[in-house]
Structure formats: structure tokens, C-alpha cells
Write an enzyme that holds these catalytic residues in place. Structure first.
Site, short mmCIF file in Angstrom:
data_model
loop_
_atom_site.label_atom_id
_atom_site.label_comp_id
_atom_site.label_asym_id
_atom_site.label_seq_id
_atom_site.Cartn_x
_atom_site.Cartn_y
_atom_site.Cartn_z
N CYS A 141 -20.68 76.21 -18.67
CA CYS A 141 -21.78 75.24 -18.58
C CYS A 141 -22.27 75.02 -17.16
O CYS A 141 -23.13 74.18 -16.93
CB CYS A 141 -21.33 73.92 -19.20
SG CYS A 141 -21.31 73.99 -21.01
N ARG A 151 -32.36 61.12 -28.92
CA ARG A 151 -33.23 61.70 -27.90
C ARG A 151 -34.71 61.40 -28.17
O ARG A 151 -35.47 61.09 -27.25
CB ARG A 151 -33.00 63.22 -27.83
CG ARG A 151 -31.59 63.59 -27.43
CD ARG A 151 -31.44 65.08 -27.21
NE ARG A 151 -30.05 65.50 -27.36
CZ ARG A 151 -29.60 66.69 -27.03
NH1 ARG A 151 -30.42 67.58 -26.51
NH2 ARG A 151 -28.33 67.01 -27.20
N LYS A 182 -23.98 77.95 -31.13
CA LYS A 182 -24.18 77.84 -29.69
C LYS A 182 -23.14 76.92 -29.04
O LYS A 182 -22.98 76.94 -27.81
CB LYS A 182 -25.59 77.37 -29.36
CG LYS A 182 -25.94 75.97 -29.77
CD LYS A 182 -27.39 75.65 -29.44
CE LYS A 182 -27.78 74.24 -29.85
NZ LYS A 182 -27.00 73.20 -29.19
N ASP A 183 -22.43 76.12 -29.84
CA ASP A 183 -21.39 75.24 -29.31
C ASP A 183 -20.01 75.88 -29.30
O ASP A 183 -19.05 75.29 -28.78
CB ASP A 183 -21.30 73.95 -30.14
CG ASP A 183 -22.55 73.09 -30.03
OD1 ASP A 183 -23.20 73.14 -28.97
OD2 ASP A 183 -22.86 72.36 -30.99
N ARG A 206 -29.79 75.80 -18.95
CA ARG A 206 -30.66 76.94 -19.31
C ARG A 206 -32.12 76.49 -19.34
O ARG A 206 -33.00 77.15 -18.77
CB ARG A 206 -30.24 77.47 -20.69
CG ARG A 206 -31.24 78.45 -21.30
CD ARG A 206 -30.87 78.79 -22.73
NE ARG A 206 -30.96 77.65 -23.62
CZ ARG A 206 -32.07 77.22 -24.22
NH1 ARG A 206 -33.22 77.85 -23.98
NH2 ARG A 206 -32.05 76.18 -25.03
N ARG A 207 -32.37 75.37 -20.01
CA ARG A 207 -33.73 74.87 -20.07
C ARG A 207 -34.20 74.39 -18.69
O ARG A 207 -35.34 74.65 -18.29
CB ARG A 207 -33.82 73.73 -21.09
CG ARG A 207 -33.67 74.20 -22.54
CD ARG A 207 -33.63 73.04 -23.50
NE ARG A 207 -33.56 73.50 -24.89
CZ ARG A 207 -32.81 72.94 -25.83
NH1 ARG A 207 -32.06 71.88 -25.54
NH2 ARG A 207 -32.81 73.41 -27.06
N ARG A 234 -28.61 63.29 -23.35
CA ARG A 234 -27.68 63.68 -24.41
C ARG A 234 -27.75 62.70 -25.57
O ARG A 234 -28.41 61.69 -25.53
CB ARG A 234 -26.25 63.78 -23.86
CG ARG A 234 -26.09 64.93 -22.85
CD ARG A 234 -24.65 65.24 -22.59
NE ARG A 234 -23.91 65.43 -23.81
CZ ARG A 234 -22.67 64.96 -24.01
NH1 ARG A 234 -22.07 64.26 -23.07
NH2 ARG A 234 -22.07 65.16 -25.16
#
Length: 371
Positions: A293, A206, A132-133, A182-183, A200
Site C-alpha cells: 500500500c 463516502r 482487490k483486497d 493508485r488513484r 475511507r
């Protein structure tokens, strides 16, 4: 502490990478990430030509590198010899700048540029990525022919005291920690009163912020938690109807130089075709949307009854507008299915939707503060 092998070593070059031959040196449970900032590349002496694995230095990235190492040894017993594989830890710009959102920093390539440079400079032989990165384009001279078997792709929902199990049950005005547009978009589409703050750092950072009361809840990929044996932290796992995951979430990709026949032989053996087909479908969808992004994009493919089944969405960052699509077809048509779904969704949303995204400042897009 980090343990180094007793093998005699010699200094080769001063670059932002540290190579370690010992399997214990960067085992995920023992990693000391401060050491990954060292600026020396080391290589074992003698006739051994180690296979050098490039990776970021986070506990999750190291877990993925060691999963790759394990699978290489299972398929190629000669790589079990001491010094046959080296784990090379690189610090990326995305790892070093944590007080800004990915959108403000310039996008996902922030987690791969240094790895690309090391690969093209022959400082490493292969690079292990969270797919995904990885941008939808690869630097000339490199290929990514391998995806390992995919982990669960869904998002984990983690509430501060575990008392709230779903997004729908969150109290109004709850503060959610997430760096993902997205979230954010999908959360706010369900409850516009929710406040999303930039969140982040690695998984451990986190979760520590959550424990410290900085936010009420956060979302993380369950795949990463499982790879670090931390999935017990999840309050619940969200299905696609609650939170459609990111393109290529839960997939590990392995990249090498396109003319490196030795590395190609190794990593092509590790490829898992069903995962590769699904990831190719999702990335074709993202590429068709010219995703970055600034745009909340989600896309997931599964193989069901011998067919690729795909779902995708794009949305405004505040969740006020959302477009969704579904598609299915033959596995061998995975890329074209994803591309067509992206093109159709792009046409449905219209040029104005994407023009608004380009024109919005990071502050307008995020509407959030940094925590």
C-alpha cells in the site's frame, strides 16, 4: 431492523462473528451494520450441516455474499433448503479503524486476516472477498480456486453537483476524496494542483461526505456501485486511459480450506475461467512488483480475440514519475505474462524507485490530511 429466522438456535462459541441462516437477515438493502459487531456464533440445531459463508459486514460485502449464495442455490438446489446456507458476518480491523490510511495501518491484509482466522478455525466454510483486497499470498491451508464472473472494472467519477464530467475538467486546487494511492498518483499526474485527502468508509459513508461538502469529488469502483444498484450516483465512468483500475478490481473471489472437499465441490462449480485467468495475470504482476500500500500500482487484463491483453503501471504517489507496460499472449500463459510484465517494469523503474517508497513516511507518501 434485522430479522432472524424462527429456527431454534443454540450458542456455540464467543467469537467476533455472527451467523444468520435467513436470506432476509442481511439482505443488502436492509442491513443494519451495527448488528455485525455481535460476538456470538449461532448454528441451527438438528442434522443440517449448513454451508457457512464468511464475509465482512459492509453493504457491498453483504451484496457479494448474497450473490454467492444465489449462485450456489442455482447450481446446487439442495442448498435452497431453510438453514442450508448461513451468512457469517465478521468485523475486520480495516473496517473498525477509519481515521488512518491503509498504508499507515499496514496494508490490504487488514480486510482479510479475521476471515482467514475464522476459516482456519472452522468457524466458516468459505470466505467471499473483493479480490482487490486479497494479498498475493494466502495462508497455508487455504486456497482460492474460484472467481465469479467479473463486473465492470472501471472507476466511477463522482462530482459534487455533477457539473464536471472528467478529471481533465476539474478546476485547479479541487479537493478529491480517495484512500487509494493508485488513484492519487494518476490524478496528480494529470493535474498537480489537485489535493487528495484520505477518504475511507463504506460507499454510503463516502457519498454522504461528498454531499456534506467535505470534498469536491471522489472516485469509486463502478462494480461496487452496480452491485448495490447505486451506479446512478456516478457522474461518469472513466476508461483505462483516464484511470487504470486496481489489480483484480471488480472481481469476487471465494476461498476455502484446501482439505475441505465439500466446499471445494461447491465453489469450483461457480468459477468463471475467463475472469480467473485475468485476475491471475494481474495478481502475478502485483506479486512480481512485491506491491504494497506504499506503492501506487494499477494493472488490468482483458481477453480480446482469444488472447490475454494486459496493461500495468507504477508511479510515485505525487504522480511525478510513472512507468507503464503492456503485454499480451495465450490465455493459458496468463500468470507468466503478468509476472514477466511486473519483472520488466521493476527493472525499468530501478532499485532506487522502490527504495524511495520504503524510506518515505506515511505523511510523505500521502501528503494529505484525513477527512
Amino acid at each position: 431492523p434485522i430479522l432472524f429466522t424462527t429456527t431454534k438456535m443454540k450458542f456455540v462459541a464467543a467469537v467476533t462473528v455472527l451467523c444468520v441462516g435467513s436470506a432476509a437477515a442481511f439482505a443488502p438493502a436492509q442491513v443494519n451494520t451495527a448488528k455485525s459487531q455481535n460476538t456470538a456464533l449461532f448454528m441451527a440445531e438438528g442434522d443440517v450441516q449448513p454451508l457457512r459463508i464468511g464475509t465482512r459486514g459492509s453493504p457491498l460485502a453483504l451484496a457479494q455474499a448474497y450473490e454467492t449464495r444465489k449462485r450456489l442455490i442455482e447450481n446446487f438446489p439442495e442448498l435452497e433448503a431453510d438453514g442450508a446456507i448461513e451468512i457469517c458476518v465478521l468485523k475486520t480491523q480495516g473496517d473498525m479503524i477509519l481515521d488512518k490510511s491503509l498504508m499507515e495501518l499496514g496494508g490490504k491484509g487488514l480486510f482479510t486476516k479475521e476471515l482467514d482466522t475464522a476459516l482456519l478455525g472452522n468457524e466458516v466454510d468459505i470466505c467471499v472477498h473483493s479480490m482487490k483486497d486479497v494479498p498475493t499470498w494466502l495462508p497455508e491451508g487455504t486456497v482460492l480456486p474460484c472467481n465469479l464472473p467479473r463486473e465492470d472494472t472501471n472507476d466511477a467519477f463522482i462530482y459534487k453537483d455533477g457539473s464536471v464530467k472528467t478529471i481533465e475538467d476539474l478546476p485547479d486546487n479541487s479537493v478529491i476524496g480517495t484512500a487509494s494511492l493508485r488513484r492519487q498518483a494518476q490524478l496528480m499526474a494529470k493535474n498537480p494542483t489537485l489535493k487528495c485527502v484520505n477518504f475511507r468508509g463504506n460507499v454510503q459513508t463516502r457519498l454522504r461526505k461528498l454531499d456534506d461538502g467535505v470534498v469536491d469529488a471522489t472516485l469509486l469502483a463502478i462494480a461496487g456501485l452496480k452491485r448495490m444498484d447505486m451506479d446512478g450516483c456516478a457522474t461518469s465512468v472513466l476508461d483505462w486511459d483516464e484511470m487504470l483500475p486496481a489489480v483484480a478490481q471488480g472481481a469476487i473471489g471465494i476461498q476455502c480450506r484446501d482439505d475441505d472437499e465439500r466446499s471445494l465441490k461447491f465453489i469450483e462449480k461457480l468459477n468463471h475461467p475467463p475472469t480467473k485467468a485475468c485476475v491471475d495475470c494481474e495478481r502475478a504482476f502485483l506479486e512480481a512488483l512485491d506491491g504494497n500500500c506504499k506503492t501506487p500500482i494499477a494493472g488490468q487484463a482483458r481477453i480480446i480475440d482469444g488472447k490475454i491483453v494486459f496493461r500495468g503501471l507504477i508511479a510515485m504517489p505525487d504522480g511525478s514519475v510513472k512507468y507503464e507496460t503492456t503485454a499480451e499472449g495465450a490465455i493459458e500463459d496468463a500468470k507468466s505474462i503478468g509476472k514477466k510484465a511486473g519483472e520488466e517494469l521493476k527493472a525499468e523503474a530501478g532499485d532506487k524507485f522502490f527504495e524511495m517508497m520504503v524510506e518515505m513516511s506515511p505523511q510523505q507518501v500521502l501528503g494529505q490530511i484525513t477527512k
